[in-house]
Structures are given as C-alpha cells and as structure tokens.
Motif scaffolding. Structure first.
Motif, PDB file in Angstrom:
ATOM      1  N   ARG A  58      -4.839  46.837 -48.385  1.00 17.56           N
ATOM      2  CA  ARG A  58      -4.154  46.778 -47.089  1.00 17.56           C
ATOM      3  C   ARG A  58      -5.169  47.130 -45.997  1.00 17.56           C
ATOM      4  N   ILE A  59      -4.978  46.512 -44.836  1.00 19.41           N
ATOM      5  CA  ILE A  59      -5.962  46.664 -43.750  1.00 19.41           C
ATOM      6  C   ILE A  59      -5.258  46.895 -42.420  1.00 19.41           C
ATOM      7  N   PHE A  60      -5.776  47.866 -41.665  1.00 21.71           N
ATOM      8  CA  PHE A  60      -5.454  47.943 -40.238  1.00 21.71           C
ATOM      9  C   PHE A  60      -6.619  47.316 -39.492  1.00 21.71           C
TER      10      PHE A  60
ATOM     11  N   GLU B 180     -11.801  35.810 -43.111  1.00 18.91           N
ATOM     12  CA  GLU B 180     -12.052  34.934 -44.270  1.00 18.91           C
ATOM     13  C   GLU B 180     -12.422  35.782 -45.486  1.00 18.91           C
ATOM     14  N   ALA B 181     -13.273  36.793 -45.259  1.00 23.76           N
ATOM     15  CA  ALA B 181     -13.673  37.676 -46.369  1.00 23.76           C
ATOM     16  C   ALA B 181     -12.463  38.443 -46.905  1.00 23.76           C
ATOM     17  N   ALA B 182     -11.608  38.893 -46.002  1.00 26.10           N
ATOM     18  CA  ALA B 182     -10.418  39.651 -46.416  1.00 26.10           C
ATOM     19  C   ALA B 182      -9.487  38.782 -47.260  1.00 26.10           C
ATOM     20  N   LYS B 183      -9.420  37.504 -46.913  1.00 29.21           N
ATOM     21  CA  LYS B 183      -8.534  36.587 -47.648  1.00 29.21           C
ATOM     22  C   LYS B 183      -8.897  36.556 -49.139  1.00 29.21           C
ATOM     23  N   ASN B 184     -10.176  36.697 -49.449  1.00 19.90           N
ATOM     24  CA  ASN B 184     -10.613  36.653 -50.848  1.00 19.90           C
ATOM     25  C   ASN B 184     -10.364  37.952 -51.608  1.00 19.90           C
ATOM     26  N   HIS B 185      -9.729  38.916 -50.983  1.00 21.92           N
ATOM     27  CA  HIS B 185      -9.490  40.201 -51.644  1.00 21.92           C
ATOM     28  C   HIS B 185      -8.016  40.430 -51.962  1.00 21.92           C
ATOM     29  N   SER B 186      -7.233  39.341 -52.030  1.00 20.94           N
ATOM     30  CA  SER B 186      -5.776  39.424 -52.246  1.00 20.94           C
ATOM     31  C   SER B 186      -5.154  40.648 -51.555  1.00 20.94           C
ATOM     32  N   ILE B 187      -5.277  40.638 -50.232  1.00 20.17           N
ATOM     33  CA  ILE B 187      -4.739  41.707 -49.397  1.00 20.17           C
ATOM     34  C   ILE B 187      -3.210  41.597 -49.359  1.00 20.17           C
ATOM     35  N   LYS B 188      -2.533  42.725 -49.574  1.00 20.69           N
ATOM     36  CA  LYS B 188      -1.060  42.716 -49.573  1.00 20.69           C
ATOM     37  C   LYS B 188      -0.491  42.740 -48.160  1.00 20.69           C
ATOM     38  N   LEU B 189      -1.231  43.350 -47.231  1.00 19.51           N
ATOM     39  CA  LEU B 189      -0.742  43.377 -45.848  1.00 19.51           C
ATOM     40  C   LEU B 189      -1.897  43.684 -44.906  1.00 19.51           C
ATOM     41  N   ILE B 190      -1.951  42.933 -43.812  1.00 18.55           N
ATOM     42  CA  ILE B 190      -2.893  43.262 -42.745  1.00 18.55           C
ATOM     43  C   ILE B 190      -2.071  43.568 -41.497  1.00 18.55           C
ATOM     44  N   SER B 191      -2.299  44.739 -40.921  1.00 21.60           N
ATOM     45  CA  SER B 191      -1.598  45.104 -39.694  1.00 21.60           C
ATOM     46  C   SER B 191      -2.609  45.026 -38.559  1.00 21.60           C
TER      47      SER B 191
ATOM     48  N   SER C  23       4.244  48.197 -47.641  1.00 19.75           N
ATOM     49  CA  SER C  23       3.733  46.865 -47.321  1.00 19.75           C
ATOM     50  C   SER C  23       4.677  45.724 -47.715  1.00 19.75           C
ATOM     51  N   GLU C  24       5.413  45.895 -48.811  1.00 21.75           N
ATOM     52  CA  GLU C  24       6.322  44.810 -49.236  1.00 21.75           C
ATOM     53  C   GLU C  24       7.407  44.573 -48.193  1.00 21.75           C
ATOM     54  N   GLN C  25       7.954  45.667 -47.697  1.00 18.85           N
ATOM     55  CA  GLN C  25       9.097  45.574 -46.785  1.00 18.85           C
ATOM     56  C   GLN C  25       8.718  44.910 -45.459  1.00 18.85           C
ATOM     57  N   HIS C  26       7.449  45.006 -45.084  1.00 20.99           N
ATOM     58  CA  HIS C  26       7.052  44.553 -43.748  1.00 20.99           C
ATOM     59  C   HIS C  26       6.188  43.291 -43.770  1.00 20.99           C
ATOM     60  N   ARG C  27       6.226  42.556 -44.897  1.00 13.34           N
ATOM     61  CA  ARG C  27       5.440  41.317 -44.974  1.00 13.34           C
ATOM     62  C   ARG C  27       5.891  40.309 -43.928  1.00 13.34           C
ATOM     63  N   ASN C  28       4.904  39.746 -43.209  1.00  9.87           N
ATOM     64  CA  ASN C  28       5.147  38.658 -42.252  1.00  9.87           C
ATOM     65  C   ASN C  28       6.167  39.033 -41.180  1.00  9.87           C
ATOM     66  N   THR C  29       5.873  40.174 -40.533  1.00 11.27           N
ATOM     67  CA  THR C  29       6.716  40.677 -39.459  1.00 11.27           C
ATOM     68  C   THR C  29       5.859  40.930 -38.225  1.00 11.27           C
ATOM     69  N   ALA C  30       6.528  41.173 -37.110  1.00 14.32           N
ATOM     70  CA  ALA C  30       5.832  41.580 -35.882  1.00 14.32           C
ATOM     71  C   ALA C  30       6.742  42.556 -35.150  1.00 14.32           C
ATOM     72  N   TYR C  31       6.160  43.618 -34.645  1.00 15.93           N
ATOM     73  CA  TYR C  31       6.935  44.650 -33.953  1.00 15.93           C
ATOM     74  C   TYR C  31       6.356  44.888 -32.563  1.00 15.93           C
ATOM     75  N   THR C  32       7.231  44.819 -31.567  1.00 18.84           N
ATOM     76  CA  THR C  32       6.835  45.137 -30.193  1.00 18.84           C
ATOM     77  C   THR C  32       7.276  46.561 -29.913  1.00 18.84           C
ATOM     78  N   ILE C  33       6.309  47.460 -29.783  1.00 23.19           N
ATOM     79  CA  ILE C  33       6.653  48.878 -29.636  1.00 23.19           C
ATOM     80  C   ILE C  33       6.224  49.400 -28.266  1.00 23.19           C
ATOM     81  N   THR C  34       7.106  50.177 -27.651  1.00 27.39           N
ATOM     82  CA  THR C  34       6.851  50.695 -26.306  1.00 27.39           C
ATOM     83  C   THR C  34       7.277  52.165 -26.251  1.00 27.39           C
ATOM     84  N   GLY C  35       6.909  52.786 -25.155  1.00 32.31           N
ATOM     85  CA  GLY C  35       7.443  54.109 -24.874  1.00 32.31           C
ATOM     86  C   GLY C  35       8.892  54.005 -24.433  1.00 32.31           C
TER      87      GLY C  35
END
Length: 293
Positions: free
Chosen positions: A73-75, A93-104, A187-199
């Motif tokens: 997993r990567i931030f 591209e390099a990250a793609k070859n590491h079967s990453i479960k989630l990139i945030s 990571s499983e629960q948040h696959r392919n999501t986007a969150y807009t977070i504010t104060g």
C-alpha cells in the motif's frame, strides 16, 4: 488481518506537512511503515527507528525498487517542486508491477471537475494503470497559514494571500493524515474510492485575521493583494521557486471562483471524528505566529 501486517505501507513525502501525520497515524494503527524522502537524515531525526527510512526521488528511477520492496500500500504525495504530472508517471508504472492493494493519492478538493492542477492527470493515470485507489481530496491546509504564509504574519502582522473575499474550508493536515491512514489500513473497504475532506466551516481571510488577532493579542490584517503583487513578492522578496508560486496563484484564482468553500462531512464518515476548527488549530500553533519566536 495477519497477512496484512507482514506487508508494509510506503509513505512518500514523509517529512512533509501531511506525510508526517500519515506516518504517525499508521504507526498508531500498528502498521509497518516505510518512510520515504529525498532527505533520509531528516527521516531519522523525525521518526528514529520506528520506521524504515528509504531514499525516494521521483526523478531518479534507481531509487524506486528499494522503496517498493515488500510494500503493498502506498501514500502518494506530489512534491511541490514537480509541477508536471508526468514527473510521477515512471514511479506509478513501477508501483503497478508490485501488485499494490491500494494507493492513496493526496489530491485536491474539486479536482475531478478541474483539469488545470497536475493532480487531475495524476488521478487519471493511477486509474488508467488499474491500481486500486483511494483519492484523498482535501481543502486547503491550515498549515499553509502557519507555514508558508506565517512569515508576513510574524514580521508585519499581515496575511498576504491573493484570495480576494473568497471563503475556504480549511482542514488541519493532521486530520488529512488520519484520513489517509484510515483508508490504507482498511484497504479492501476503500478500493476505488475518492473522499473530499474539509474542516468544519468555510472562512474568509478576514475571519482568519480576526481569529489570529484574538489568539496572538496583536492586530493581524488581511492585505488582499492582487495576483501580480503576490507573485512578484513571493518570487522576488521571498525567493521562492517561480513554478511553485505559479501553482499557488492558479489555486488562489480557483478559490476566488468559489472552488474551496464547500464543507463536507466525509472526514467524520471516514474516521468517526469531527475535524479540527481553525481556532483550535491557531491556539495549538501559537508559536508559529509569534513575532518573537
């Protein structure tokens, strides 16, 4: 869960505003963190032996493999001096070859409708590569005021920002770090999501100046400079990189169009916590605004 803990979380830009909070929040969730920066000695100073410190420079592909070793997993944070989205593509591209479960990816509020900032194309590239993603799209950081813009507050009792009368739903970088750690930990629960977070509220810079006046006991004024005056001052007087200043000008231009004023409850839905108010932040960061400090 046990399999999860063998693998590691890579935090890019770990010495930065958001990165350092993401590291701390991940450690508190008992994750194994690989903290990456171009300045590994600074990582050691900040985190000691609680993390694995690695050098990662997006412009030096030979640093990718050691940073990605045993990582699932990567931030991802775009370094401010890399203005072109393409600067991050080789790493992705390099990250793609590491079967990453989630990139945030640390993106930007409203970027899904706005193709100008580099974040838009980076989001799209991650999606095209088929890496599971959880884009975090925060409002402006409170730390912009206690950081880059604190110089004028301390030296001249002024906020020097070309935001006009626009309102901004500022969020504490510590809250952004917590949101990032939350999605990466689950990571499983948040696959392919986007969150807009504010104060919790949208404030204009007159209100910010008023709060800072209350907290510091000095009369802080919002100067409301034009884009040209701001750009000239930050490049010529402050000596900042023109490409960085140009990105900030573009962001303030958008802010004047009302793009930074929405308030969402997505941070609370993600974390179960209420986001920090600017007043609480200012009190905690009083030293950053203190003329003597």
């Amino acid at each position: 869960m046990r399999g999860n803990h063998k693998m590691k979380v890579l935090v890019t830009g770990a010495t930065g505003n958001v990165g350092q909070y993401a590291v701390e929040a991940l450690l508190s969730l008992d994750e194994t963190v690989v903290a990456a920066s171009t300045r590994t000695n600074k990582l050691k100073d900040m985190f000691g032996d609680r993390v694995e410190a690695v050098e990662l420079d997006f412009e030096k592909p030979h640093t990718y493999e050691s940073a990605l070793k045993d990582v699932d997993r990567i931030f991802l944070m775009r370094p401010p001096h890399l203005g072109k989205p393409e600067n991050l593509y080789a790493f992705l591209e390099a990250a793609k070859n590491h079967s990453i479960k989630l990139i945030s990816f640390l993106s930007l509020m409203g970027v899904e409708k706005n193709t100008i900032p580099p974040h838009h194309k980076i989001e799209k590239k991650i999606e095209e590569l088929g890496i599971p993603f959880a884009h975090i799209r925060p409002g402006f950081f409170m730390q912009n005021i206690s950081g880059i813009h604190a110089t004028e507050i301390k030296e001249k009792d002024e906020i020097f920002v070309p935001a006009g009368r626009s309102k901004t739903s500022f969020i504490d970088a510590a809250d952004i770090g917590l949101a990032i750690a939350t999605v990466l930990h689950d990571s499983e629960q948040h696959r392919n999501t986007a969150y807009t977070i504010t104060g919790p509220e949208a404030l204009d810079y007159y209100q910010i100046a008023e709060m800072l006046s209350q907290v510091t006991g000095r009369k802080i004024q919002y100067k409301k400079p034009s884009f040209l005056r701001y750009r000239h001052y930050y490049i010529k007087k402050r000596g900042l990189d023109p490409s960085y200043v140009n990105v900030t000008v573009a962001l303030y231009f958008m802010t004047r169009l009302g793009t930074a004023q929405a308030v969402t409850d997505e941070f609370f839905k993600l974390t179960g916590r209420k986001p920090r108010t600017f007043m609480a932040f200012a009190k905690d960061h009083i030293n950053d605004f203190d003329a003597q400090a």
